[in-house]
Design a protein around this motif. Structure first.
Motif, short mmCIF file in Angstrom:
data_model
loop_
_atom_site.label_atom_id
_atom_site.label_comp_id
_atom_site.label_asym_id
_atom_site.label_seq_id
_atom_site.Cartn_x
_atom_site.Cartn_y
_atom_site.Cartn_z
N LYS A 20 2.63 -2.85 -23.86
CA LYS A 20 1.75 -1.93 -24.58
C LYS A 20 2.49 -0.62 -24.75
N LYS A 21 2.28 0.03 -25.89
CA LYS A 21 2.86 1.35 -26.14
C LYS A 21 1.74 2.37 -26.24
N VAL A 22 1.93 3.53 -25.61
CA VAL A 22 0.92 4.59 -25.66
C VAL A 22 1.61 5.88 -26.10
N GLU A 23 0.91 6.69 -26.90
CA GLU A 23 1.52 7.91 -27.44
C GLU A 23 1.08 9.12 -26.61
N ILE A 24 2.04 9.87 -26.08
CA ILE A 24 1.73 11.05 -25.28
C ILE A 24 2.62 12.22 -25.69
N ILE A 25 2.23 13.40 -25.28
CA ILE A 25 2.95 14.63 -25.62
C ILE A 25 3.24 15.38 -24.33
N GLY A 26 4.52 15.60 -24.08
CA GLY A 26 4.90 16.38 -22.90
C GLY A 26 5.23 17.80 -23.33
N VAL A 27 4.81 18.77 -22.52
CA VAL A 27 5.00 20.18 -22.84
C VAL A 27 5.69 20.86 -21.66
N SER A 28 6.77 21.59 -21.98
CA SER A 28 7.45 22.34 -20.92
C SER A 28 8.16 23.54 -21.53
N LYS A 29 8.23 24.60 -20.77
CA LYS A 29 8.97 25.76 -21.30
C LYS A 29 10.46 25.65 -21.01
N LYS A 30 10.85 24.68 -20.20
CA LYS A 30 12.26 24.62 -19.76
C LYS A 30 13.23 23.99 -20.76
N GLU B 165 14.48 17.92 -22.32
CA GLU B 165 14.48 16.90 -21.27
C GLU B 165 13.32 17.13 -20.29
N ALA B 166 13.02 18.38 -19.99
CA ALA B 166 11.91 18.66 -19.07
C ALA B 166 10.57 18.26 -19.68
N ALA B 167 10.42 18.46 -20.99
CA ALA B 167 9.17 18.06 -21.65
C ALA B 167 9.03 16.54 -21.65
N ILE B 168 10.15 15.84 -21.90
CA ILE B 168 10.12 14.38 -21.85
C ILE B 168 9.76 13.91 -20.44
N GLN B 169 10.42 14.48 -19.44
CA GLN B 169 10.17 14.04 -18.06
C GLN B 169 8.72 14.33 -17.63
N ALA B 170 8.18 15.47 -18.07
CA ALA B 170 6.78 15.79 -17.73
C ALA B 170 5.83 14.72 -18.24
N ARG C 150 8.41 19.50 -31.40
CA ARG C 150 7.77 20.71 -31.91
C ARG C 150 7.83 21.78 -30.83
N GLY C 151 7.28 22.97 -31.10
CA GLY C 151 7.22 23.97 -30.05
C GLY C 151 6.42 25.17 -30.47
N HIS C 152 6.15 26.02 -29.51
CA HIS C 152 5.36 27.24 -29.74
C HIS C 152 6.29 28.45 -29.62
N VAL C 153 6.03 29.48 -30.44
CA VAL C 153 6.84 30.69 -30.44
C VAL C 153 5.97 31.86 -29.98
N GLY C 154 6.47 32.62 -29.03
CA GLY C 154 5.70 33.74 -28.49
C GLY C 154 5.76 34.98 -29.37
N GLU C 155 5.03 35.99 -28.96
CA GLU C 155 4.94 37.26 -29.70
C GLU C 155 6.31 37.90 -29.97
N ASP C 156 7.25 37.70 -29.04
CA ASP C 156 8.56 38.34 -29.15
C ASP C 156 9.62 37.43 -29.79
N GLY C 157 9.21 36.28 -30.34
CA GLY C 157 10.17 35.42 -31.01
C GLY C 157 10.92 34.49 -30.08
N THR D 34 8.39 29.62 -26.40
CA THR D 34 7.68 29.66 -25.12
C THR D 34 7.41 28.27 -24.56
N GLU D 35 7.47 27.26 -25.42
CA GLU D 35 7.36 25.90 -24.90
C GLU D 35 7.87 24.88 -25.92
N TYR D 36 8.41 23.78 -25.40
CA TYR D 36 8.82 22.63 -26.21
C TYR D 36 7.75 21.57 -26.04
#
Lengths: 73, 73, 73, 73, 73, 73, 73, 73, 73, 73, 73, 73
Positions: free
Chosen positions: F10-20, F23-28, F49-56, F59-61
């Protein structure tokens, strides 16, 4: 026809073949479809392929297109 | 027909359904299109799907194909 | 028709246009195809586009669909 | 169930493996999902892959499918 | 080989052709590549196509595959 | 498990999030799925994908993965 | 939750069906998944399809979605 | 080489595997191809996958790349 | 060769570059592959790109192709 | 900003280049766009490519991204 | 403008957000782009997404579009 | 510029239209973008379309391109 009127178009997939080049292959397909189907409005290229002869020359270009025309009453 | 002659093909999308398997579903679609449209030259599989019965058996294979034939004068 | 019987469907690509909205554009295309082709079974949306008027209003929605119907004997 | 009633389906991605062929790999996946999940309605093939043994024989077919079933109350 | 060791694979695209069916076309391509390239590890189907004879019979199945093998020192 | 045995994944779709980092997001994601679902066999990255903070600063992958595991009896 | 914290989401594929229109089909799927799975965060439309009745009316819209929710401890 | 000169490149698909991370897997594949094929010019990532160990750790990253090099006389 | 005989083809990805135009770039790639690989049967265009000079002129067309040839004994 | 308010975002495609690795290439692109365009909200990776030096070392990573920011009044 | 005249268009990617529905989200994006960029000619929907509130209601529709306008002298 | 230096590029999507052929449509778009945006480095063809006149002649070719240029300080 003007924008905003309800209307319906049909798209048909055809392949034009010509040894002269890409534009000639497109025009060959458009000419045939324009005669045997309906007056065409536009076309969209889907794929470009071709055949290679014994001596390594491109002997023909094959362009897969979608052609579109309005379905009239 | 020989390579290098200008000519035009048309592609039509059909779906063959058979309980016997993938090749039977392809052949069912090709046979019908060959009779009702034109003598076909080739086919391309687009999608493979199927229906599952109450008891968990695959009750039919549905193969979506594009079939191609030359537009003659 | 019941699942498990051999049968063949055809898919045709059409574009419905309406200024009223997405569902109206879909219904316009389905109505026309149902009359001029065959009794349709289902549709699949391929693309959604539209035209913008001089004043920045969406003047029409254009929905590209595939419609499918069974090829009967 | 009849067309027009509000209802919701779920799709799950599974991989069936069999040395016998493509239909056997599909049926293996469908059988397992039908037992452990819910009564399935249909399947859609996503990918076809396989393993090759030391002697160059295809030792198994791997078919990636989406299977769908209705979520009941 | 065991997981975690650094290693490199190569993928090559080939087309197997057989009149017998899909599995036979896959096996034909795998057999040839296994002999002329390297010992293969796995394959991935890219496209399924075929040729139609004068009488509307599928005269051959053409399966486009990627085959993969490890690059040894 | 050995190649050639019938089995189902079975395959399941998940999203890992990490600021590091990636590879850290995948491992999470893999760590969480391994605990809450089943012992995983492999993963496939679908999107990054990722998020960008106020200062450019990134902040997370966010890495969208499919993870796969064998369905046991 | 705030950006920069490690966390994991899951995506599930569902199909909402409604005769009222596209937004109603989306809401039907979201409502059901929100109750039977977890509190959803967002959705992504994958496909739009529908069924056509005997008289050429669209009798239902079928919207295939991915819905996402955070996996909590 | 300078822009505007006629020349031909070849692209080959390879998979680099490393337990250290994505860049190490890319470099492993590039190093091997650079030695056994030709001096490479660039690479393009096609897919990122990986293997998960018994304890839920990512034991290796697998990066599928296309690498390109100029075909010299 | 005739349809129905078992046979195997290989596809290779190459990039032809020419300042003269699209057909010249295709022919450049085909000529080189025909000499250094095998007698080609056909080609399929994958991508069209190009370089722009200091003065805004297209200084070269780059066409990415797959070329195919039969693997003989 | 809060969910449910009408608002509009713009996406722009940029390429970040760095010899240090994938995250550095992403951050380079995000930093530049954040300064010269607008305060960014998020990014989406489209492609990962790179250049290979004379000695077979990856001399730079090139990451093609879409970056998004809200269009304010 | 008339067909056959040389001219150039630009496409820009924007995202319209509205709680009212799909057409309202499209119109929101088109209105903003029409004011801040140029008089638009047409739009193409790329993606449909949305946000789900605490109570399982779709709190907003997010439609990713490309909008196109002619670049004038 | 030399490989290995950190730098950032931007890609913009434009459509060139010309009645003369594909290369002329590409050059038209590149010329305009080179003047109104920045000195371009390269282009990538996305789509090829065209308009058909009353008499079945291709009255114009429309080539959708991405053009890229370096963002300088």
């Amino acid at each position: 026809m003007s924008y905003g009127d309800d209307r319906v178009y049909k798209k048909v997939e055809i392949i034009g073949v010509s040894k002269k080049g890409l534009e000639a292959a497109i025009q060959a397909a458009v000419t045939k479809a324009h005669k045997s189907l309906e007056k065409l409005s536009w076309f969209e290229v889907q794929e470009i392929r071709g055949h290679v002869g014994e001596d390594g020359t491109v002997t023909e270009y094959q362009v897969v297109l979608k052609v579109a025309f309005q379905i009239k009453e």
